[in-house]
Write a protein that holds these residues in place. Sequence first.
Motif, mmCIF file in Angstrom:
data_model
loop_
_atom_site.group_PDB
_atom_site.id
_atom_site.type_symbol
_atom_site.label_atom_id
_atom_site.label_comp_id
_atom_site.label_asym_id
_atom_site.label_seq_id
_atom_site.Cartn_x
_atom_site.Cartn_y
_atom_site.Cartn_z
ATOM 1 N N THR A 116 0.855 -1.176 0.000
ATOM 2 C CA THR A 116 0.000 0.000 0.000
ATOM 3 C C THR A 116 0.896 1.233 0.000
ATOM 4 O O THR A 116 2.113 1.141 0.220
ATOM 5 C CB THR A 116 -0.911 0.043 1.236
ATOM 6 O OG1 THR A 116 -0.089 0.214 2.416
ATOM 7 C CG2 THR A 116 -1.719 -1.239 1.369
ATOM 8 N N ALA A 117 0.308 2.397 -0.197
ATOM 9 C CA ALA A 117 1.092 3.631 -0.203
ATOM 10 C C ALA A 117 1.821 3.821 1.126
ATOM 11 O O ALA A 117 2.993 4.198 1.164
ATOM 12 C CB ALA A 117 0.189 4.823 -0.493
ATOM 13 N N VAL A 136 6.366 5.988 -7.039
ATOM 14 C CA VAL A 136 6.946 6.645 -5.874
ATOM 15 C C VAL A 136 7.464 8.027 -6.256
ATOM 16 O O VAL A 136 8.339 8.157 -7.112
ATOM 17 C CB VAL A 136 8.095 5.826 -5.277
ATOM 18 C CG1 VAL A 136 8.582 6.467 -3.990
ATOM 19 C CG2 VAL A 136 7.661 4.399 -5.022
ATOM 20 N N THR A 137 6.918 9.057 -5.608
ATOM 21 C CA THR A 137 7.399 10.413 -5.837
ATOM 22 C C THR A 137 8.677 10.646 -5.030
ATOM 23 O O THR A 137 8.746 10.333 -3.841
ATOM 24 C CB THR A 137 6.345 11.451 -5.414
ATOM 25 O OG1 THR A 137 5.177 11.282 -6.218
ATOM 26 C CG2 THR A 137 6.868 12.867 -5.599
ATOM 27 N N THR A 185 0.539 9.518 1.403
ATOM 28 C CA THR A 185 1.072 9.962 0.107
ATOM 29 C C THR A 185 1.376 11.455 0.145
ATOM 30 O O THR A 185 0.901 12.187 1.022
ATOM 31 C CB THR A 185 0.052 9.707 -1.019
ATOM 32 O OG1 THR A 185 -1.121 10.511 -0.779
ATOM 33 C CG2 THR A 185 -0.358 8.246 -1.073
ATOM 34 N N THR A 186 2.158 11.899 -0.838
ATOM 35 C CA THR A 186 2.387 13.346 -0.989
ATOM 36 C C THR A 186 1.096 14.037 -1.404
ATOM 37 O O THR A 186 0.958 15.246 -1.239
ATOM 38 C CB THR A 186 3.465 13.605 -2.057
ATOM 39 O OG1 THR A 186 3.076 12.978 -3.284
ATOM 40 C CG2 THR A 186 4.815 13.051 -1.621
ATOM 41 N N PHE A 207 -8.609 7.303 2.732
ATOM 42 C CA PHE A 207 -8.522 5.845 2.827
ATOM 43 C C PHE A 207 -7.079 5.428 2.565
ATOM 44 O O PHE A 207 -6.389 6.045 1.750
ATOM 45 C CB PHE A 207 -9.433 5.162 1.807
ATOM 46 C CG PHE A 207 -10.894 5.503 1.938
ATOM 47 C CD1 PHE A 207 -11.695 4.829 2.850
ATOM 48 C CD2 PHE A 207 -11.454 6.495 1.149
ATOM 49 C CE1 PHE A 207 -13.043 5.136 2.969
ATOM 50 C CE2 PHE A 207 -12.801 6.810 1.261
ATOM 51 C CZ PHE A 207 -13.606 6.137 2.176
ATOM 52 N N GLU A 208 -6.634 4.371 3.231
ATOM 53 C CA GLU A 208 -5.286 3.856 2.971
ATOM 54 C C GLU A 208 -5.249 3.055 1.684
ATOM 55 O O GLU A 208 -4.271 3.089 0.938
ATOM 56 C CB GLU A 208 -4.814 2.979 4.134
ATOM 57 C CG GLU A 208 -3.411 2.414 3.928
ATOM 58 C CD GLU A 208 -2.932 1.588 5.105
ATOM 59 O OE1 GLU A 208 -2.010 0.772 4.918
ATOM 60 O OE2 GLU A 208 -3.485 1.744 6.212
#
Length: 372
Positions: A116-117, A136-137, A185-186, A207-208
Motif C-alpha cells: 500500500t502507499a 513513488v514520488t 502519500t504526498t 482511505f489507505e
Amino acid sequence: MNRKQLLLLAGIVLLAIVLGACAQQGQQEVKEVEVTRVVEVTREVSGPAAQPPAKKGILQTVRERGKLVCGSRTDLAGFGYLDENGRNVGFDVDLCRAVATAVLGDPEAVEFVPLTAAERGPALQTGEVDLLSRNVTWTTTRDAQWGNFTIIMFYDGQGFMVPTASGITTIEELDGATICVTSGTTTELNLADAFRQRGLDFTPVVFEDTATVYSTYESGGCDATTSDKSQLAAIRSGFADPDAHRILDITISKEPLTPAVPSGDDQWFDIVKTVMAVLINAEELGVTSQNIDEMMKSDNVQVRRLLGIEGDFGQGDLGLDQDFAAKVIRAVGNYGEIYDRYMGPNGDAFTLPRAQNKLWSDGGLIYAPPLR
C-alpha cells in the motif's frame, strides 16, 4: 676505640642493615607491580581485536537467493497490475524485470511484493524489498528517511478528477467540496497546501487503500478525487463509464516518479541507476528488442559500447556481465517500448500521451547519463 664508640658503630651498622632490607623489600614490591603491568599489557596486545563480520551486499543477497524482491502493486492499470493469466505486468513492473535480467539474467526471477502507499517507506527502511518500483514520488524528506532514489523514469503532476456532469473546471469551484484521497502519500499534503494557499475549504475523505478511494468516488461518496494525473487516467479508464468523469486541466504539484533502493549500499544503488540509464540510452540510440540482432553488427561506437561488443561503461566495476544491457533490452525492450506497451497508442492498459515523458531530444524531460 672505647666502649661507647663500639656501641655507636654497632648501632649504625644495624640501622644500615635494617634500612637496606626495607629498601630491598620496597624494590621487590615495585618490581612485582611492574611485572604485573607488563603481563597485562602483553595480554592486551598479544591477540588481534575481534572484527565484525562483513556486511553482505544486496547484489550478493539477490544472487544467493536467486530472485529479486520488488515492492510493487497489482491494482493500477498501466503501472502495476495483473494480466488475464495472473502475471504481474505494467511500466513499474518491467523496471523490476529489467534489474532482475541485469543481475540474474532472467526477467522472471522476481518476487513481487504488493504494498500500500503507507507501506512503501517502511519496506525500504527495513530492507524488506531490494527495489521499490511503485509510483513513488521523489521528495527531499523521503530521500532522507526512506532510502536512495535513482533516476526519474516518469514525470507527473497532481490533478483532480470530477464528474463531468458537475460542470467544474477550476480548483476554485471545489471550495467546500469533499475530496477522496489516499493516506500516506504526498497527495494529502499537496491537497492541503493548494487549498490553503488559495483560501479555500475542503473536507478530505481519506482511505489507505487506493481501490477504496476510487470506488468511493465513483459511487458518489465524494465530490472529487485527487492524485497524480497518470494515476487518475489509469483509474478513469477502468470505470464503468469513463466519459462520465473528467480530469481537470490543473496541475498543483511536481511528481517525479522513480525507483528507489534501501540506503547504505552504493554498489546496488549504482546498479539500479545504470540499468535505468540503459533503458533510456537504448531508446536514444534506436536499439529495440526487435532490432537488437541487427544492431549487434552496427559500427556506431555508442551502440557497440551499450551492447558490450567493445569498450565498457562500468559493468565490471558493478559486478555485471559485459553484455548485460543487451540481455535487458532483449527481455523488456527500451524505455519507449516499455511505455508504449502499456500506455502507448495501442497500449495494453490505456493511452496516455508521453508529453514531458518524451526523450529530451524530442522535447521531453527524459534524460540519462551517457554510458561511457
